[in-house]
Every structure is written in C-alpha cells, then in structure tokens.
Write a protein that holds these residues in place. Structure first.
Motif, PDB file in Angstrom:
ATOM      1  N   GLU A  10       0.831  -1.192   0.000  1.00 50.01           N
ATOM      2  CA  GLU A  10       0.000   0.000   0.000  1.00 50.01           C
ATOM      3  C   GLU A  10       0.869   1.248   0.000  1.00 50.01           C
ATOM      4  OE1 GLU A  10      -3.478   0.512  -0.133  1.00 50.01           O
ATOM      5  OE2 GLU A  10      -3.079  -1.472  -0.949  1.00 50.01           O
ATOM      6  N   GLY A  40      -2.075   8.219  -4.343  1.00 47.42           N
ATOM      7  CA  GLY A  40      -2.488   7.026  -5.067  1.00 47.42           C
ATOM      8  C   GLY A  40      -3.588   7.332  -6.060  1.00 47.42           C
ATOM      9  N   PRO A  41      -4.155   6.268  -6.699  1.00 50.04           N
ATOM     10  CA  PRO A  41      -5.154   6.475  -7.751  1.00 50.04           C
ATOM     11  C   PRO A  41      -6.363   7.296  -7.289  1.00 50.04           C
ATOM     12  CG  PRO A  41      -4.502   4.161  -7.638  1.00 50.04           C
ATOM     13  CD  PRO A  41      -3.876   4.839  -6.467  1.00 50.04           C
ATOM     14  N   ASP A  42      -6.730   7.166  -6.019  1.00 51.31           N
ATOM     15  CA  ASP A  42      -7.915   7.878  -5.537  1.00 51.31           C
ATOM     16  C   ASP A  42      -7.581   9.237  -4.932  1.00 51.31           C
ATOM     17  OD1 ASP A  42      -9.422   5.654  -6.274  1.00 51.31           O
ATOM     18  OD2 ASP A  42      -9.026   4.678  -4.340  1.00 51.31           O
ATOM     19  N   THR A 133       0.959  -2.662  -8.393  1.00 52.92           N
ATOM     20  CA  THR A 133       0.545  -2.150  -7.084  1.00 52.92           C
ATOM     21  C   THR A 133      -0.957  -1.885  -7.033  1.00 52.92           C
ATOM     22  OG1 THR A 133       2.704  -1.098  -6.875  1.00 52.92           O
ATOM     23  CG2 THR A 133       0.986  -0.354  -5.360  1.00 52.92           C
ATOM     24  N   TRP A 134      -1.483  -1.272  -8.110  1.00 57.12           N
ATOM     25  CA  TRP A 134      -2.890  -0.863  -8.090  1.00 57.12           C
ATOM     26  C   TRP A 134      -3.697  -1.353  -9.284  1.00 57.12           C
ATOM     27  CZ3 TRP A 134       0.274   3.953  -7.244  1.00 57.12           C
ATOM     28  CH2 TRP A 134       0.346   4.303  -5.884  1.00 57.12           C
ATOM     29  N   GLN A 138      -2.098  -6.429 -10.200  1.00 54.68           N
ATOM     30  CA  GLN A 138      -1.987  -6.180  -8.763  1.00 54.68           C
ATOM     31  C   GLN A 138      -1.665  -7.461  -7.982  1.00 54.68           C
ATOM     32  OE1 GLN A 138      -5.516  -4.543  -7.019  1.00 54.68           O
ATOM     33  NE2 GLN A 138      -4.437  -3.701  -5.284  1.00 54.68           N
ATOM     34  N   LEU A 284      -5.513   1.423 -15.162  1.00 58.87           N
ATOM     35  CA  LEU A 284      -5.178   2.692 -14.518  1.00 58.87           C
ATOM     36  C   LEU A 284      -5.233   3.819 -15.542  1.00 58.87           C
ATOM     37  CD1 LEU A 284      -2.094   1.475 -12.460  1.00 58.87           C
ATOM     38  CD2 LEU A 284      -4.408   1.913 -11.604  1.00 58.87           C
TER      39      LEU A 284
END
Ligand SMILES: [Zn+2]
Length: 298
Positions: A10, A40-42, A133-134, A138, A284
């Motif tokens: 994370e 991160g993405p969010d 990672t995301w 993943q 992504l």
C-alpha cells in the motif's frame, strides 16, 4: 542490476518527524508532461504541460512544484535514459530522436531547480510497478507492461523485482515476424520494421494515412496490430514466464484490440505453453504518473 522493488504494498505518505509530506510525481512523455501530487489512484491531482524544449517545459514543471509542499519527487521518463546511478550521465535522456532533449540532464536540471530528492526510472518501468501495485497485475510477482502509443516500450517485474539489467529493457524494438500481406516499410529510425516501427501510433498513421483514432473498429488495421502485439506478448511470455501481461498507451484505447491480441496469442502459443499469462488492458488512467508517485517513495 536488479533493484529491489519496495513499493509493492500500500502506498504510504512519507513522514518526517511530526510533519507529513506530500509526494510529487512527474510522467515525462514525448508530447506532454504530467505533473501530480498525491498518494495514489484515488488521491492524485495533476496538470499537463506540453513537451516543447527542455528550458520551456521544465520551467513550467518547476513552477508547478514550487507551489506544492512536496518532500520528494519521482520522475518516470520517456527514453532511452541513463538510470545507472554509477554512470557519469545518470539522469540524462540519451539517444532520443527528440533532438532538443538528446543527452539532456533532466534529473540534474530539476534537482537544481527544486532542491528535492528525485527518484528516476523509465516511464514503462514506473507503469509496470503501478500496475502491479494498483492495476491489472496487482499483487502478482511476475508481470510485463507494454505501452503502445507514440512509441512502444516494455517493463518487467520478475519475482517481485523490477528488471533494469545493465541499462533498461527496450522491448519496443524487438524484431517480429512480418505479416505476409504487410508491405509497409516501418517507421523506426533505427530499425525500420521492428515492433515499434510496425505497430506504434505513428506507424499506424503512416501506414493507413489517417490517425489511428479515426480508423473504424472493423478496419483491417486492428487485425494487423493484434498480429504484431501478440508476438510481443508471446516473446515476453517465452523470455520471462510472467503471470500477466498488461497493455497500456493511447493505441490500446481501441477496445476490441485486447480480444484480438488474445486470439492471436493463443494461436502463437499453439498449446506449447502449459500456463498462459493473463493478457489485459491497463486499468489505470495514469499508470506512468502513478508509477512516478511510487518512485518518489523509494
Ligand atoms: Zn526500432
């Protein structure tokens, strides 16, 4: 050289003493730079800056980050680049056809402007880490990421570690079997009809005399494109035995392409491989920029 890949977990915000610091990310591309701040993405805000000359583009990049409270930066850069820390030209973009950027010390310039630590890698290596990672690969220990856009590049993670080798992989320039009906010469300035020369966005545009985005879904261009990209996936599978192969980049916005690649890939595999890697599109929106954020954590 194989670098240990720490951030397969994370994302975290770097904490120094009692002060939490934001991380900065730069995805340096051939047509635009994406600059972002977040975790991160969010949680990522970003801006776009056109890629013109180093002086002009990097002045805008520096101006943006001077307004942000970032403690460290990650730079995911178009290549080829020198990422060998022992090299006298570490941090330089090297033999790019973009002449104003050739042999340019991009890390040195930004360090001088911003006075922050900067972690540096190729855009595709960074994207490979972001996907693992995301994204689509993943949690997988073995994966390959290809970007299919203005150029073609690939990054690989083996046993949880990003592969650098003596420089960095150049999977976009592998030699592939030409389709019997394809007479197009290819656009790679070095090799003509390597993978990038036959299947990049500029190759599609030159072959069909129109931008790839305007080619209809049922155009034969996409069958030919899948024929070539499946060969890239097959070579990656043979060399590295990945669990997953992820395709990103502008050309992959053609949604039926991944299914065509899967069909061609299975035909190439011809039952020989006992385990086939999962092929998928990137999930992504900004894999390179997110990878740069992960670089900043290192
Ligand atoms: Zn080439």
């Amino acid at each position: 050289m194989i670098a240990t890949l720490e951030p397969l977990s994370e994302p975290r915000t770097v904490v120094s003493g009692e002060t939490s610091h934001l991380l900065g990310a730069i995805e340096a591309g051939g047509t635009k730079f994406l600059c972002g701040v977040g975790t991160g993405p969010d949680n990522l805000t970003s801006i776009e800056i056109p890629t013109t000359t180093p002086a002009e583009t990097l002045a805008s990049v520096a101006a943006y980050f001077k307004q942000q409270q970032v403690s460290r930066l990650g730079l995911a850069c178009f290549g080829p680049v020198d990422i060998n820390r022992a090299s006298p030209t570490y941090g330089h973009i090297t033999n790019t056809p973009k002449l104003p950027w050739r042999d340019y010390n991009i890390v040195g310039h930004l360090k001088k402007e911003l006075a922050r630590p900067i972690s540096f890698d190729t855009d595709v290596n960074a994207a490979a880490v972001a996907e693992s990672t995301w994204g689509a690969s993943q949690g997988l220990a073995n994966s390959v990421y290809f970007t299919i856009g203005t150029g073609i590049g690939g990054g690989a993670i083996v046993d949880g570690r990003l592969i650098h080798g003596s420089a960095h992989p150049e999977m976009g320039h592998i030699l592939i079997r030409r389709h019997p009906a394809d007479t197009f010469a290819g656009v790679c300035p070095s090799h003509r009809d390597c993978l990038e020369g036959l299947a990049s966005g500029p190759a599609l545009e030159a072959r069909w005399n129109q931008p790839p985005t305007t080619l209809p879904n049922d155009h034969t261009a996409w069958d030919l494109e899948a024929y070539y990209l499946a060969q890239a996936a097959f070579s990656a599978a043979l060399f590295l035995s990945p669990d997953a192969i992820v395709f990103g980049g502008g050309v992959m916005r053609q949604q039926q392409l991944i299914t065509k690649i899967e069909i061609e890939f299975e035909a190439l595999a011809a039952g020989y491989l006992s385990v086939l890697p999962n092929l998928s599109e990137s999930r992504l929106q900004h894999a390179g920029l997110l990878g740069a954020l992960l670089l900043a954590q290192q």
